[in-house]
Structure formats: structure tokens, C-alpha cells
Design an enzyme around this catalytic site. Structure first.
Site, PDB file in Angstrom:
ATOM      1  N   ASN A 112       0.768  -1.192  -0.316  1.00  0.00           N
ATOM      2  CA  ASN A 112       0.132  -0.105  -0.326  1.00  0.00           C
ATOM      3  C   ASN A 112       1.124   1.289   0.382  1.00  0.00           C
ATOM      4  O   ASN A 112       2.447   0.935   0.701  1.00  0.00           O
ATOM      5  CB  ASN A 112      -1.143  -0.201   1.270  1.00  0.00           C
ATOM      6  N   PHE A 116      -2.314   8.124   4.625  1.00  0.00           N
ATOM      7  CA  PHE A 116      -2.743   8.424   5.942  1.00  0.00           C
ATOM      8  C   PHE A 116      -3.927   9.291   4.824  1.00  0.00           C
ATOM      9  O   PHE A 116      -3.972  10.747   5.441  1.00  0.00           O
ATOM     10  CB  PHE A 116      -2.149   9.244   6.251  1.00  0.00           C
ATOM     11  N   SER A 177       5.149   4.780   8.567  1.00  0.00           N
ATOM     12  CA  SER A 177       4.965   4.822   7.982  1.00  0.00           C
ATOM     13  C   SER A 177       5.626   5.255   6.581  1.00  0.00           C
ATOM     14  O   SER A 177       6.521   6.333   6.965  1.00  0.00           O
ATOM     15  CB  SER A 177       3.353   5.407   7.446  1.00  0.00           C
ATOM     16  N   ASN A 179       5.273   6.278   3.221  1.00  0.00           N
ATOM     17  CA  ASN A 179       4.531   6.335   2.623  1.00  0.00           C
ATOM     18  C   ASN A 179       4.075   8.148   3.013  1.00  0.00           C
ATOM     19  O   ASN A 179       3.195   8.838   1.864  1.00  0.00           O
ATOM     20  CB  ASN A 179       3.010   5.728   2.373  1.00  0.00           C
ATOM     21  N   THR A 180       4.179   8.252   3.600  1.00  0.00           N
ATOM     22  CA  THR A 180       3.815   9.923   3.766  1.00  0.00           C
ATOM     23  C   THR A 180       5.707  10.631   3.430  1.00  0.00           C
ATOM     24  O   THR A 180       6.735   9.863   4.972  1.00  0.00           O
ATOM     25  CB  THR A 180       3.464  10.489   4.786  1.00  0.00           C
ATOM     26  N   LYS A 215       5.027   3.887  17.319  1.00  0.00           N
ATOM     27  CA  LYS A 215       4.652   2.475  16.231  1.00  0.00           C
ATOM     28  C   LYS A 215       6.062   2.424  14.862  1.00  0.00           C
ATOM     29  O   LYS A 215       7.084   4.110  14.692  1.00  0.00           O
ATOM     30  CB  LYS A 215       4.202   2.582  14.825  1.00  0.00           C
ATOM     31  N   ASN A 244       5.618  -1.148  11.643  1.00  0.00           N
ATOM     32  CA  ASN A 244       5.248  -1.165  10.719  1.00  0.00           C
ATOM     33  C   ASN A 244       5.538  -1.631   9.701  1.00  0.00           C
ATOM     34  O   ASN A 244       5.993  -3.047   9.393  1.00  0.00           O
ATOM     35  CB  ASN A 244       6.083   0.433   9.831  1.00  0.00           C
TER      36      ASN A 244
END
Length: 332
Positions: A112, A116, A177, A179-180, A215, A244
Site C-alpha cells: 500500500n 494517510f 509509515s 508513505n508520507t 510504532k 509498520n
């Protein structure tokens, strides 16, 4: 093969013409219509208390499945002993461009790059107040808004925390994460110290401490993990969530960018859980690659106090929840 795997999963995977995110959204809408559970799933030996919170069983739903809390009444009905919503950000945001969610069935994995996507902290707070208490503990995962520069990250997290204070059993600080852009830089000593210090001060100003967990990414070296743990211990963090998704592709062939979750992540997730539990002595929520009940048991043997499911639940359904509870309920 369970009924879910044989009959329901093929139908769900075909929703939206096979687009994984469309199928996910339609499934959430269906789950939101289910009646609430009268009582949590808590067979003998399953209940435990971790960082001061009572859990009817140690198997939870990981963040990302129900970011905005749209189907919160359904998850306890499916057997989960706790639920983590989010990751939520101060500002509502659409996330990255679609398509951004990809199944890899042969590997039992998902990639993915959602970014967010969520309706924002204020909207989640309003939904939680309207919903009222759940029969299981609720975790709230906090992240940084994409529009907020790294220099404003502390204020961004604190604003979300302030809006949601008093509505969660614990808060998870998501600084891992992939993805940011720039988010993982918040795992370094200086950034994380500033963030945890500000959250602790805000909690005291709002009425008192609340369990805050951090996390971590599976891609950190042991040295980097050790530095992160030093910061967490110094600021009284209640626990850790490991791990994560990963930017690595262990044994998986895909050209899609983003975070990998599911079965290929299991060995590294276990390594990180074992390391952080031993080096910190803090409670750990183990997540990553749990696709069989035995995987949940191995997580607890590695030092986890609780576990969470995400990708394994998508592939194997509610029977995995019940099996994981059975596999872990006799363990300390």
C-alpha cells in the site's frame, strides 16, 4: 480451507472490478451495518492487562483497516479484543493518487501507498463521541499531515492529540509509515524527543497521562532501534508497536512502490519484536505477517504482550482472529 476463504473472499476480491481499495471501502460499508456485539470475545485465559488497560483478549485490529472508525461496532463482533483506528492526521487529506492498494495473493501480502487518507482528527473525534464507549479498548494512531512541514510536525501531532484526548484507551505515535515524505525522519533522537516531550506535556495539561506507544519501522538497524528505545524510555512511553510495513521486498517480486505487509514481513517483524522487548522491557504490540494462529503464538514467545492483524485478516477472515486468540490465551 474455511468458508470465508472458499466462498466469501473470492466475492470480496472481485468487488469494484478487482480494485482492492474499492473492495475495502464496500466491505467497510457493509460491516458498519452489523449490530454491535453484546459482549467482547473473551474465552477463559484470554484476558490480560497491559500498560494499565484491560484487554478481553490479546488479538487486535491494526491501524489502517478502519482509519475513520466507520465500522467500529463490527470489529468486537468478529472477535477482536481491541481496535486501533487511524492513522489520523490533524488535517483531512485525500492521500496519495489511486491506485494505491495492491494484493499479492501468491505471497499472502499487500503493498500500500495510501498516504494517510482520512477525514481528519476533528471528524474522528465527533464520530467517537457520537458512538460512545466500545466493549473493547480503542487505540488511536496519530500521524503527520502531508501539508505540514517537518518543522511543524510536533504541533501537528499535538493538535490531533488534543482533539482526541479522552476518547482512546491508548495513543499510537506513527512515525514509521513509508508513505508520507519525511515521516520516518521523526524516528531519530532529536525529532522523537521533541515530539514525545510535547505529547507528555499536553497530556498533563489536559488532565493526566494516557498510554502513548511508538510504532517503529522494520527497516531500522539495531543501532537506530537502540537510540529510539533510549528516547522512549526517557520520556516514559508506555509501549511499542512493532512493526509498520517495510520498503524491502523479501522474496516478493513487484514493481509497486509502498509499504509491504503480510507473510513476507513475518521473520523481520519477529526479529524486531524480540529486540525491542529485550532491550526496553516495555510492553510490545506485535504486528506483521501474522497469517496463522501459530504466528500469533510466536509473537508472544518473542516478547509481545498483544498482537494485531491486518493483512492476515484480509486473506483468512474471522477464523484467524479466533484461532489466534486460542493459540495465545494460555501464554503469560
Amino acid at each position: 480451507m474455511t468458508l470465508y476463504e472458499r466462498a466469501l473472499r473470492p466475492v470480496l476480491f472481485r468487488l469494484g472490478g478487482g480494485d482492492a481499495e474499492t473492495a475495502h471501502e464496500r466491505t467497510l460499508r457493509w460491516l458498519a451495518r452489523l449490530p454491535a456485539a453484546r459482549r467482547p470475545f473473551s474465552p477463559p485465559g484470554a484476558r490480560r492487562t497491559v500498560f494499565g488497560v484491560d484487554f478481553p483478549n490479546p488479538v487486535g485490529l491494526a491501524a489502517g483497516m478502519d482509519k475513520d472508525g466507520r465500522a467500529l461496532r463490527a470489529w468486537p463482533r468478529l472477535g477482536f479484543g481491541f481496535v486501533e483506528v487511524g492513522t489520523v492526521t490533524r488535517h483531512a487529506q485525500p492521500g496519495n493518487d489511486r491506485p494505491r492498494l495492491f494484493r499479492l495473493p501468491a505471497a499472502g501480502a499487500i503493498v500500500n501507498r495510501m498516504g494517510f487518507n482520512n477525514a481528519g482528527a476533528a471528524a474522528l473525534a465527533a464520530r467517537l463521541r457520537a458512538l460512545g464507549p466500545l466493549p473493547v479498548p480503542l487505540g488511536i494512531s496519530l500521524g503527520k499531515s502531508k501539508v505540514t512541514p517537518l518543522t511543524g510536525a510536533v504541533q501537528d501531532y499535538v493538535a490531533s492529540f488534543r482533539l482526541l484526548y479522552g476518547l482512546g484507551s491508548y495513543f499510537a505515535v506513527n512515525v514509521s509509515s513509508p508513505n508520507t515524505p519525511g515521516l520516518r525522519e521523526l524516528q531519530d533522537r532529536a525529532h522523537l524527543s521533541a515530539l514525545l516531550g510535547a505529547l507528555r506535556a499536553e497530556a498533563l495539561a489536559l488532565g493526566g497521562p494516557v498510554p502513548v506507544l511508538v510504532k517503529v519501522a522494520p527497516d531500522l538497524t539495531d543501532t537506530a532501534l537502540g537510540e529510539l528505545l533510549d528516547v522512549c524510555l526517557g520520556f516514559g512511553v508506555a509501549g511499542l508497536i512493532a512493526t509498520n510495513t517495510t520498503v524491502e521486498r523479501p522474496g516478493v517480486s513487484t514493481a509497486e512502490a509502498g509499504g509491504l505487509s503480510g507473510r513476507p514481513l513475518a521473520p523481520r517483524a519477529l526479529e524486531v519484536v524480540r529486540f525491542v522487548a529485550k532491550e526496553s522491557g516495555l510492553p510490545v504490540i506485535g504486528v506483521g505477517g501474522i497469517t496463522r494462529p501459530e504466528d500469533a503464538q510466536r509473537m508472544l514467545e518473542a516478547g509481545a504482550a498483544l498482537v494485531q492483524l491486518y493483512t492476515g485478516f484480509i486473506y483468512h477472515g474471522p477464523r484467524l482472529v479466533q484461532g489466534a486468540v486460542a493459540a495465545t490465551r494460555s501464554m503469560p
